[in-house]
Design an enzyme around this catalytic site. Structure first.
Site, PDB file in Angstrom:
ATOM      1  N   LYS A  32       0.816  -1.215   0.000  1.00 24.05           N
ATOM      2  CA  LYS A  32       0.000   0.000   0.000  1.00 24.05           C
ATOM      3  C   LYS A  32       0.857   1.275   0.000  1.00 24.05           C
ATOM      4  CE  LYS A  32      -4.008  -2.114   2.325  1.00 24.05           C
ATOM      5  NZ  LYS A  32      -4.979  -1.959   3.446  1.00 24.05           N
TER       6      LYS A  32
ATOM      7  N   TYR B 266     -12.474  -2.164  -3.776  1.00 23.05           N
ATOM      8  CA  TYR B 266     -12.925  -2.265  -2.375  1.00 23.05           C
ATOM      9  C   TYR B 266     -14.453  -2.121  -2.257  1.00 23.05           C
ATOM     10  CZ  TYR B 266      -8.418  -2.388   0.175  1.00 23.05           C
ATOM     11  OH  TYR B 266      -7.201  -2.740   0.726  1.00 23.05           O
TER      12      TYR B 266
ATOM     13  N   ASN C 188      -1.997   0.446   6.668  1.00 25.60           N
ATOM     14  CA  ASN C 188      -1.445  -0.769   7.274  1.00 25.60           C
ATOM     15  C   ASN C 188      -0.608  -1.612   6.297  1.00 25.60           C
ATOM     16  OD1 ASN C 188      -3.532  -1.708   5.768  1.00 25.60           O
ATOM     17  ND2 ASN C 188      -4.684  -2.623   7.449  1.00 25.60           N
TER      18      ASN C 188
ATOM     19  N   HIS D  34      -2.287  -5.327   1.564  1.00 25.43           N
ATOM     20  CA  HIS D  34      -3.593  -5.995   1.374  1.00 25.43           C
ATOM     21  C   HIS D  34      -3.317  -7.438   1.004  1.00 25.43           C
ATOM     22  CE1 HIS D  34      -7.553  -7.050  -0.230  1.00 25.43           C
ATOM     23  NE2 HIS D  34      -6.876  -7.656  -1.191  1.00 25.43           N
TER      24      HIS D  34
ATOM     25  N   GLU E  46      -9.683 -10.937  -7.488  1.00 22.41           N
ATOM     26  CA  GLU E  46      -8.734  -9.827  -7.323  1.00 22.41           C
ATOM     27  C   GLU E  46      -7.529  -9.980  -8.249  1.00 22.41           C
ATOM     28  OE1 GLU E  46      -9.959  -8.948  -2.661  1.00 22.41           O
ATOM     29  OE2 GLU E  46      -7.908  -9.561  -3.103  1.00 22.41           O
TER      30      GLU E  46
HETATM   31  P1  ADP Z   1      -7.852  -6.554   5.887  1.00 25.10           P
HETATM   32  O1  ADP Z   1      -7.066  -5.616   4.985  1.00 25.10           O
HETATM   33  O2  ADP Z   1      -7.046  -7.020   7.068  1.00 25.10           O
HETATM   34  O3  ADP Z   1      -8.498  -7.697   5.127  1.00 25.10           O
HETATM   35  P2  ADP Z   1     -10.516  -5.336   6.005  1.00 25.10           P
HETATM   36  O4  ADP Z   1     -10.848  -6.137   4.782  1.00 25.10           O
HETATM   37  O5  ADP Z   1     -11.446  -5.420   7.176  1.00 25.10           O
HETATM   38  O6  ADP Z   1      -9.037  -5.683   6.539  1.00 25.10           O
HETATM   39  O7  ADP Z   1     -10.416  -3.792   5.632  1.00 25.10           O
HETATM   40  C1  ADP Z   1      -9.829  -3.384   4.412  1.00 25.10           C
HETATM   41  C2  ADP Z   1      -8.934  -2.199   4.693  1.00 25.10           C
HETATM   42  O8  ADP Z   1      -9.726  -1.087   5.130  1.00 25.10           O
HETATM   43  C3  ADP Z   1      -7.913  -2.391   5.820  1.00 25.10           C
HETATM   44  O9  ADP Z   1      -6.754  -3.108   5.435  1.00 25.10           O
HETATM   45  C4  ADP Z   1      -7.604  -0.954   6.183  1.00 25.10           C
HETATM   46  O10 ADP Z   1      -6.717  -0.340   5.242  1.00 25.10           O
HETATM   47  C5  ADP Z   1      -8.984  -0.305   6.050  1.00 25.10           C
HETATM   48  N1  ADP Z   1      -9.693  -0.309   7.348  1.00 25.10           N
HETATM   49  C6  ADP Z   1     -10.252  -1.369   7.971  1.00 25.10           C
HETATM   50  N2  ADP Z   1     -10.801  -1.021   9.152  1.00 25.10           N
HETATM   51  C7  ADP Z   1     -10.571   0.334   9.272  1.00 25.10           C
HETATM   52  C8  ADP Z   1     -10.888   1.308  10.265  1.00 25.10           C
HETATM   53  N3  ADP Z   1     -11.533   0.968  11.384  1.00 25.10           N
HETATM   54  N4  ADP Z   1     -10.499   2.590  10.046  1.00 25.10           N
HETATM   55  C9  ADP Z   1      -9.840   2.943   8.919  1.00 25.10           C
HETATM   56  N5  ADP Z   1      -9.516   2.069   7.931  1.00 25.10           N
HETATM   57  C10 ADP Z   1      -9.864   0.786   8.106  1.00 25.10           C
HETATM   58 MG    MG Z   2      -9.982  -7.667   3.673  1.00 27.27          MG
END
Ligand code: ADP
Ligand code: MG
Length: 140
Positions: A11, A51, A114, A117, A128
């Site tokens: 990212k 997304y 974070n 992905h 994807e």
């Molecule tokens: P992951 O990437 O671990 O699969 P999710 O699919 O739940 O997590 O969420 C997709 C992405 O959305 C996350 O990686 C993060 O970048 C963002 N995200 C998730 N939860 C939050 C939150 N509470 N606040 C801000 N961004 C979030």
């Molecule tokens: Mg996810």
């Protein structure tokens, strides 16, 4: 156990800090092979489609802005149970919950920014991968 492929994205927070090589080393140390990879700068609309599953979540707009803010590296990882293995190497979504040694524990800046992905299941992995790569670009 089977050989699988999964979609990974390094990212913007990580590409901006020049962490592509360090993150790729984590994948390779975990036995995941990078069988396709490219650096691209997504538009907000392209991120929105990717997304779409999160479009009702309160962080959707912020997530789309962030993912379009800087280049990303999209890649296909291949290996034994690659989908689950990659999720293990990534660590929990919120870096404060991520296990020691995981990518998010070491590199992520926040729950939103974070660093990586990773696809979460075989059907989403296939969708994807097809969103970003043509079959001929996957070189195993
Ligand atoms: P992951 O990437 O671990 O699969 P999710 O699919 O739940 O997590 O969420 C997709 C992405 O959305 C996350 O990686 C993060 O970048 C963002 N995200 C998730 N939860 C939050 C939150 N509470 N606040 C801000 N961004 C979030
Ligand atoms: Mg996810």
């Amino acid at each position: 156990m089977a050989i699988e492929r999964t979609l990974s994205i390094i990212k913007p927070d990580a590409t901006k800090r020049n962490l592509t090589g360090k993150i790729n080393a984590k994948f390779e140390e975990a036995g995941l092979r990078i069988v396709a990879q490219k650096r691209i700068h997504l538009t907000k609309a392209q991120v929105g489609t990717f997304y779409a599953v999160h479009k009702e979540r309160p962080f959707y707009d912020e997530l789309c802005e962030f993912m379009a803010s800087e280049p990303v590296v999209v890649q296909v990882l291949e290996g034994e149970s690659a989908i689950t293995r990659n999720r293990e190497v990534m660590g929990a979504t919120n870096p404060s919950d991520a296990a020691e040694g995981t990518i998010r524990a070491e590199f992520a800046e926040s729950v939103g920014e974070n660093s990586v992905h990773g696809s979460d299941a075989p059907d989403t992995a296939a969708e994807e991968i097809a969103y970003f790569f043509a079959g001929l670009e996957l070189v195993g």
